[in-house]
Motif scaffolding. Structure first.
Motif, mmCIF file in Angstrom:
data_model
loop_
_atom_site.group_PDB
_atom_site.id
_atom_site.type_symbol
_atom_site.label_atom_id
_atom_site.label_comp_id
_atom_site.label_asym_id
_atom_site.label_seq_id
_atom_site.Cartn_x
_atom_site.Cartn_y
_atom_site.Cartn_z
ATOM 1 N N UNK A 45 39.445 -60.401 41.399
ATOM 2 C CA UNK A 45 39.395 -60.436 39.932
ATOM 3 C C UNK A 45 40.795 -60.564 39.341
ATOM 4 N N UNK A 46 41.772 -59.913 39.964
ATOM 5 C CA UNK A 46 43.160 -60.053 39.518
ATOM 6 C C UNK A 46 43.621 -61.501 39.725
ATOM 7 N N UNK A 47 43.294 -62.068 40.874
ATOM 8 C CA UNK A 47 43.657 -63.458 41.156
ATOM 9 C C UNK A 47 42.978 -64.406 40.172
ATOM 10 N N UNK A 48 41.714 -64.131 39.862
ATOM 11 C CA UNK A 48 40.972 -64.942 38.894
ATOM 12 C C UNK A 48 41.647 -64.890 37.524
ATOM 13 N N UNK A 49 42.015 -63.678 37.067
ATOM 14 C CA UNK A 49 42.681 -63.515 35.779
ATOM 15 C C UNK A 49 43.980 -64.313 35.743
ATOM 16 N N UNK A 50 44.775 -64.173 36.783
ATOM 17 C CA UNK A 50 46.066 -64.859 36.829
ATOM 18 C C UNK A 50 45.909 -66.367 36.867
ATOM 19 N N UNK A 51 44.922 -66.838 37.605
ATOM 20 C CA UNK A 51 44.677 -68.283 37.667
ATOM 21 C C UNK A 51 44.248 -68.806 36.301
ATOM 22 N N UNK A 52 43.337 -68.086 35.629
ATOM 23 C CA UNK A 52 42.863 -68.509 34.317
ATOM 24 C C UNK A 52 43.987 -68.488 33.279
ATOM 25 N N UNK A 53 44.916 -67.536 33.414
ATOM 26 C CA UNK A 53 46.058 -67.439 32.488
ATOM 27 C C UNK A 53 47.088 -68.526 32.768
ATOM 28 N N UNK A 54 47.088 -69.022 33.993
ATOM 29 C CA UNK A 54 48.104 -69.981 34.387
ATOM 30 C C UNK A 54 49.436 -69.314 34.668
ATOM 31 N N UNK A 55 49.377 -68.015 34.996
ATOM 32 C CA UNK A 55 50.584 -67.239 35.264
ATOM 33 C C UNK A 55 50.339 -66.362 36.488
ATOM 34 N N UNK A 56 51.012 -66.644 37.600
ATOM 35 C CA UNK A 56 50.776 -65.873 38.822
ATOM 36 C C UNK A 56 51.239 -64.417 38.732
ATOM 37 N N UNK A 57 51.945 -64.068 37.666
ATOM 38 C CA UNK A 57 52.428 -62.692 37.498
ATOM 39 C C UNK A 57 51.802 -61.987 36.298
ATOM 40 N N UNK A 58 50.771 -62.572 35.702
ATOM 41 C CA UNK A 58 50.150 -61.996 34.508
ATOM 42 C C UNK A 58 49.621 -60.589 34.799
ATOM 43 N N UNK A 59 49.826 -59.721 33.827
ATOM 44 C CA UNK A 59 49.334 -58.351 33.907
ATOM 45 C C UNK A 59 48.311 -58.121 32.809
#
Length: 92
Positions: A45-59
């Protein structure tokens, strides 16, 4: 389209906790239904969020309307301050 907030129930960051609480308060007050996705429940789910944001470091917290990325804490709070919350959340 449904409003979705990616968040976490497991964090030692007071800032993250406060930001999530602020957004929940704003969303609850707006009356717009939303769902939360707890990225602590599964690393995918964290990977999904980051992918959708387009930011590999999104919090978290991060907001989406359907598949459209709306932004995180700074963006929603800017919309609140500007009186543009309904527009930000995709309401007419």
């Amino acid at each position: 389209m449904s409003l979705k907030m990616y968040m976490t129930t497991v964090t030692s960051s007071r800032e993250t906790k406060a930001q999530q609480q602020d957004i929940v308060r704003v969303l609850d007050t707006s009356g717009q239904p939303y769902e939360t996705v707890d990225i602590a429940a599964d690393n995918s789910l964290r990977a999904e969020m980051r992918e959708k944001c387009g930011n590999p470091n999104a919090l978290p917290p991060q907001l989406f309307l359907g598949d459209k990325y709306l932004g995180g804490y700074d963006e929603i709070m800017a919309a609140v301050e500007d009186g543009e919350l309904k527009k930000f959340l995709g309401e007419n």
